[in-house]
Motif scaffolding. Sequence first.
Motif, mmCIF file in Angstrom:
data_model
loop_
_atom_site.group_PDB
_atom_site.id
_atom_site.type_symbol
_atom_site.label_atom_id
_atom_site.label_comp_id
_atom_site.label_asym_id
_atom_site.label_seq_id
_atom_site.Cartn_x
_atom_site.Cartn_y
_atom_site.Cartn_z
ATOM 1 N N VAL A 103 -6.734 -18.074 -21.531
ATOM 2 C CA VAL A 103 -6.275 -17.027 -20.702
ATOM 3 C C VAL A 103 -4.992 -17.478 -20.002
ATOM 4 C CG1 VAL A 103 -6.649 -15.806 -18.560
ATOM 5 C CG2 VAL A 103 -8.664 -16.296 -20.267
ATOM 6 N N GLY A 104 -3.779 -16.509 -20.079
ATOM 7 C CA GLY A 104 -2.485 -17.196 -19.590
ATOM 8 C C GLY A 104 -2.328 -18.368 -20.381
ATOM 9 N N CYS A 105 -2.066 -18.338 -21.680
ATOM 10 C CA CYS A 105 -1.737 -19.544 -22.751
ATOM 11 C C CYS A 105 -0.382 -20.034 -22.428
ATOM 12 C CB CYS A 105 -2.002 -18.992 -24.040
ATOM 13 S SG CYS A 105 -1.060 -17.491 -24.788
ATOM 14 N N ARG B 164 0.095 -24.612 -25.296
ATOM 15 C CA ARG B 164 -0.044 -26.203 -25.767
ATOM 16 C C ARG B 164 -1.779 -26.456 -25.582
ATOM 17 N NH1 ARG B 164 -0.369 -29.160 -20.177
ATOM 18 N NH2 ARG B 164 -0.467 -27.363 -18.722
ATOM 19 N N LEU C 91 -4.354 -15.059 -24.286
ATOM 20 C CA LEU C 91 -4.130 -13.812 -23.692
ATOM 21 C C LEU C 91 -2.957 -14.110 -22.668
ATOM 22 C CD1 LEU C 91 -5.055 -11.016 -22.729
ATOM 23 C CD2 LEU C 91 -6.570 -12.159 -21.195
ATOM 24 N N GLU C 92 -1.838 -12.979 -22.832
ATOM 25 C CA GLU C 92 -0.669 -13.162 -22.025
ATOM 26 C C GLU C 92 0.035 -11.930 -21.656
ATOM 27 O OE1 GLU C 92 0.928 -16.763 -20.539
ATOM 28 O OE2 GLU C 92 1.937 -14.634 -20.531
ATOM 29 N N PRO C 93 0.372 -11.720 -20.430
ATOM 30 C CA PRO C 93 1.003 -10.719 -19.905
ATOM 31 C C PRO C 93 2.748 -11.018 -20.194
ATOM 32 C CG PRO C 93 0.410 -11.740 -18.047
ATOM 33 C CD PRO C 93 -0.115 -12.585 -19.192
ATOM 34 N N SER C 94 2.986 -12.032 -20.259
ATOM 35 C CA SER C 94 4.605 -12.345 -20.523
ATOM 36 C C SER C 94 4.695 -12.069 -21.986
ATOM 37 C CB SER C 94 4.850 -13.601 -19.877
ATOM 38 O OG SER C 94 5.902 -14.170 -20.639
ATOM 39 N N TYR D 271 5.242 -27.116 -20.280
ATOM 40 C CA TYR D 271 4.400 -26.388 -20.831
ATOM 41 C C TYR D 271 4.398 -26.527 -22.450
ATOM 42 C CZ TYR D 271 4.422 -23.669 -16.656
ATOM 43 O OH TYR D 271 4.354 -23.343 -15.339
ATOM 44 N N THR E 131 -4.667 -21.607 -14.789
ATOM 45 C CA THR E 131 -4.907 -20.160 -14.539
ATOM 46 C C THR E 131 -6.064 -19.671 -13.508
ATOM 47 O OG1 THR E 131 -5.484 -19.830 -16.709
ATOM 48 C CG2 THR E 131 -3.287 -19.420 -16.227
ATOM 49 N N THR F 175 -3.595 -8.653 -19.572
ATOM 50 C CA THR F 175 -3.994 -9.333 -18.361
ATOM 51 C C THR F 175 -5.377 -9.970 -18.325
ATOM 52 O OG1 THR F 175 -4.273 -7.697 -16.891
ATOM 53 C CG2 THR F 175 -2.029 -8.481 -16.823
ATOM 54 N N ALA G 255 -6.766 -22.693 -18.016
ATOM 55 C CA ALA G 255 -6.116 -24.028 -17.680
ATOM 56 C C ALA G 255 -4.762 -23.770 -16.737
ATOM 57 C CB ALA G 255 -5.795 -24.833 -19.114
ATOM 58 N N PHE H 173 9.183 -15.668 -16.342
ATOM 59 C CA PHE H 173 8.549 -17.036 -16.811
ATOM 60 C C PHE H 173 8.763 -16.816 -18.391
ATOM 61 C CE2 PHE H 173 4.630 -18.917 -18.373
ATOM 62 C CZ PHE H 173 4.700 -20.116 -17.930
HETATM 63 C C1 LIG Z 1 1.202 -21.697 -14.669
HETATM 64 S S1 LIG Z 1 1.129 -20.987 -16.374
HETATM 65 C C2 LIG Z 1 0.140 -21.655 -17.290
HETATM 66 C C3 LIG Z 1 0.456 -21.394 -18.830
HETATM 67 C C4 LIG Z 1 -0.505 -22.363 -19.705
HETATM 68 N N1 LIG Z 1 -1.842 -22.257 -19.373
HETATM 69 C C5 LIG Z 1 -0.381 -23.887 -19.501
HETATM 70 O O1 LIG Z 1 -0.840 -24.488 -18.551
HETATM 71 O O2 LIG Z 1 0.486 -24.422 -20.235
HETATM 72 C C6 LIG Z 1 0.458 -19.466 -16.007
HETATM 73 C C7 LIG Z 1 0.076 -18.407 -16.976
HETATM 74 O O3 LIG Z 1 -0.536 -17.314 -16.891
HETATM 75 C C8 LIG Z 1 0.107 -16.082 -17.373
HETATM 76 N N2 LIG Z 1 -0.535 -14.878 -16.295
HETATM 77 C C9 LIG Z 1 0.131 -14.459 -15.425
HETATM 78 N N3 LIG Z 1 -0.461 -13.491 -14.811
HETATM 79 C C10 LIG Z 1 -1.801 -13.454 -15.653
HETATM 80 C C11 LIG Z 1 -2.734 -12.281 -15.841
HETATM 81 N N4 LIG Z 1 -3.032 -11.447 -14.762
HETATM 82 N N5 LIG Z 1 -3.561 -12.730 -16.796
HETATM 83 C C12 LIG Z 1 -3.475 -13.645 -17.631
HETATM 84 N N6 LIG Z 1 -2.616 -14.381 -17.698
HETATM 85 C C13 LIG Z 1 -1.732 -14.310 -16.508
HETATM 86 C C14 LIG Z 1 1.530 -16.357 -17.048
HETATM 87 O O4 LIG Z 1 2.198 -15.607 -17.896
HETATM 88 C C15 LIG Z 1 1.500 -18.072 -17.415
HETATM 89 O O5 LIG Z 1 1.618 -17.870 -19.064
#
Ligand SMILES: C[S@@+](CC[C@H](N)C(=O)[O-])C[C@H]1O[C@@H](n2cnc3c(N)ncnc32)[C@H](O)[C@@H]1O
Length: 268
Positions: A95-97, A101, A116-119, A70, A157, A137, A155, A34
């Motif tokens: 969360v999972g930014c 955006r 907050l991002e694991p990637s 994204y 997530t 995470t 969002a 990702f």
């Molecule tokens: C579908 S993307 C959504 C990204 C962003 N929120 C957007 O809508 O543009 C999911 C995001 O969640 C992150 N993610 C995955 N597992 C996660 C975890 N356990 N905790 C926090 N973020 C996580 C991914 O790396 C990714 O950036």
Amino acid sequence: MGLTVNSGEVSSAGDFDSVAQPADTPEPALGDAFGDILVRCHAAGAASWSAVEIAERDDGLLSADDAARYFIGPERWPSTERRACESARGRVLDVGCGAGRHALAMQAAGLEVTGLEPSHGAAVVSRARGVPVAEGTLRNPPDELRGTFDTLLLAGTLGLLATPEDAPVVLAAAASVARPGAQLLGCSLDPYVTGRDEHLRYQRRNRERGLYPGQVRLRVRDGAIATPFFNFLFLSADELRRLAGGTAWRLESYDVEGARCLARLVLR
Ligand SMILES: C[S@@+](CC[C@H](N)C(=O)[O-])C[C@H]1O[C@@H](n2cnc3c(N)ncnc32)[C@H](O)[C@@H]1O
């Protein structure tokens, strides 16, 4: 196996001669697929289809989407996401930014936002765009985030609640980074608003296995690299209310617009 491209349907079920697969047919190498996709898209100026996100569900369904989504601004978001960002207040954890955006829009509205991002790749892109990011995470947030946020934005997530068994654990972890009176805003899809055969079939298979219909197991692929498979959970209002029931969070509202939903939970 079917391949779904968001602009149409491509079926790869063909009349190939059947060829025995060698037992050692390799799996893709594990990596930050990702993040690599976002890094490439960012380097290309977020041009449409400069990078493609391939999601692979565990029943073999492949979907391909433009990673440039994204990077798009609020004017092109679903209204549930705009409303979520407009409802954010105080210190916000995105969360999972992803590429940041939502965080950027909330910063522009004067809010203090941390991603907050694991990637690692996604974190690098978000930081380059001006969003401070903690790597970790939701289930295991970095210690320095404990007890510091008034709004948690999930969002796209909210599915990180993962499974009905994991959901209370993840919600407890979310509560650990929240301040008293905090809100959790989750944007997702209502799993029951679909007429697509491949989803209805998957939901039927889930029910037969005693799983929630909206439980999904998938991974992201980029070239020969893939993330590990992970669980994602799409919930109706009733299911979310039930799972939040024994936790520190109470479901205050769940608004549906077509297949999209915006859930608001508050700390009890
Ligand atoms: C579908 S993307 C959504 C990204 C962003 N929120 C957007 O809508 O543009 C999911 C995001 O969640 C992150 N993610 C995955 N597992 C996660 C975890 N356990 N905790 C926090 N973020 C996580 C991914 O790396 C990714 O950036």
